[in-house]
Scaffold this active site. Structure first.
Site, PDB file in Angstrom:
ATOM      1  CG  ASP A 119      -1.877   1.178   1.231  1.00  0.00           C
ATOM      2  OD1 ASP A 119      -2.993   1.005   0.742  1.00  0.00           O
ATOM      3  OD2 ASP A 119      -1.492   2.255   1.730  1.00  0.00           O
ATOM      4  CG  HIS A 164      -7.635  13.243  -7.498  1.00  0.00           C
ATOM      5  ND1 HIS A 164      -7.650  12.185  -6.623  1.00  0.00           N
ATOM      6  CD2 HIS A 164      -8.278  14.258  -6.863  1.00  0.00           C
ATOM      7  CE1 HIS A 164      -8.280  12.523  -5.513  1.00  0.00           C
ATOM      8  NE2 HIS A 164      -8.677  13.776  -5.629  1.00  0.00           N
ATOM      9  CD  GLU A 221      -4.430   4.438  -1.249  1.00  0.00           C
ATOM     10  OE1 GLU A 221      -4.508   4.927  -0.112  1.00  0.00           O
ATOM     11  OE2 GLU A 221      -5.335   4.548  -2.096  1.00  0.00           O
TER      12      GLU A 221
END
Length: 355
Positions: free
Chosen positions: A221, A234, A264
């Site tokens: 992650d 973004h 993610e």
């Protein structure tokens, strides 16, 4: 089924068997019932999916082992997304059925026309032979010519229509292939998506239960990913996800399976890899991500990721259990400071987290 149908089916099966058995020997593929079934379908030639899956294995150049058979068998015959996609896409399935119905109907019409013309020709020939008159012979020739022209025109129309329909059929099959790929692919990173991951995880878990070969999972992650989105936007965040996917893919073997788990988070499935081997690979991926830097809005920035490692266990009852342990270890890495690889025994407490 009639005797003729039985005979025809036997001849078709025998012809395919004559291709399968020498092929297995030539490529040193064990002649097991499972392999015979796989390559029977391969040479039967009606299933594009079978050819694609089998060719992908053959093109690796690696020996065809029991594990290979299990993997291919699982991809082809388990209730997975590729086959489900063909069964469930009603619109395209209807298009294929309509195309097949059209071809059959037009073929029947042409066959009936040719049969009718043939019968008429026979009648006029018999009449001409009986009468032997010049006028009757002339009428017969004109009638025969008209009938031949009619059959020829019908055949030409059918040929053109079949070409058009074959092109439509090819486009429909291509659309199915694209939809299959889309159904199993993450749109942003072009990695396998969660659906494809779940399917592959089941296949590898079943192989582990059957053969007892090691298989490990890495979950990662990206650390503080929200801060990257907040700071750069973004679009930059999306590019960062794409780059993370690329760097991870470069660090894996061809046999490994990488997927975007969500947001993610990414997951790696490592067949034939022990827990120790998974630690080493996870640490290499961690270092690769930490060394990468990107520029956004004129600023140089870096990102890191936290990793959790686990492996299948003999007492696992569900394939998802290995993911749950890897996820737990990944959050332990975050709690210990991020940019770490954390796992479990047998490395021992002193080595449970690496950086």
């Amino acid at each position: 089924m009639t005797t003729d149908n039985h005979k025809r089916l036997f001849e078709i099966s025998l012809a395919i068997a004559r291709k399968v058995l020498p092929f297995l020997g030539q490529h040193q593929i064990p002649a097991t019932p499972e392999n015979y079934m796989i390559f029977y379908l391969y040479f039967e030639g009606d299933l594009h999916l079978v050819r694609r899956v089998v060719d992908a294995q053959l093109n690796t150049g690696r020996p065809w082992t029991a594990e290979t058979t299990s993997q291919v068998f699982g991809q082809l015959f388990s209730a997975e997304a590729n086959i489900d996609m063909r069964r469930n896409n009603e619109r395209l399935a209807q298009s294929l059925r309509q195309t097949a119905d059209f071809i059959v109907a037009r073929s029947c019409q042409t066959a009936e026309l040719a049969d009718s013309a043939s019968r008429e020709l026979c009648k006029t020939i018999e009449a001409a032979q009986r009468l032997g008159e010049a006028d009757e012979a002339g009428r017969w020739l004109r009638q025969a010519l008209l009938q031949v022209q009619e059959v020829n025109q019908a055949s030409s129309r059918l040929g053109g229509e079949l070409v058009d329909k074959s092109q439509e059929l090819e486009k429909a099959v291509q659309s199915l292939d694209r939809l299959e790929t889309m159904a199993l692919t993450d749109e942003l990173t072009k990695l396998a998506n969660r659906r494809a991951w779940d399917s592959r995880l089941r296949v590898e878990f079943n192989r582990f239960l059957r053969f007892g070969r090691p298989c490990s999972v890495i979950m990662l992650d990206i650390d503080d990913f929200k801060a990257i989105n907040d700071r750069f936007g973004h679009l930059v965040g999306d590019q960062a996800l794409i780059q993370v996917a690329r760097l991870c893919q470069q660090g894996l073997r061809a046999v490994d399976f990488l997927a975007r788990f969500g947001g993610e988070e990414f997951v790696c499935l490592l067949p034939e890899t022990s827990l120790d081997g998974a630690y080493v690979l996870a640490e290499r991926l961690r270092a690769s991500l930490a060394a990468w830097a990107f520029t956004a809005a004129g600023q140089r920035a870096r990102l890191t990721a936290s990793f959790g490692v686990s492996c299948f266990r003999p007492d696992d009852e569900r394939p998802e259990q290995v993911v749950e342990r890897a996820d737990k270890n990944m959050y332990r890495a975050k709690a210990l400071g991020k940019n770490l690889v954390c796992g479990e025994e047998p490395l021992g407490p002193s080595q449970a987290c690496l950086n």
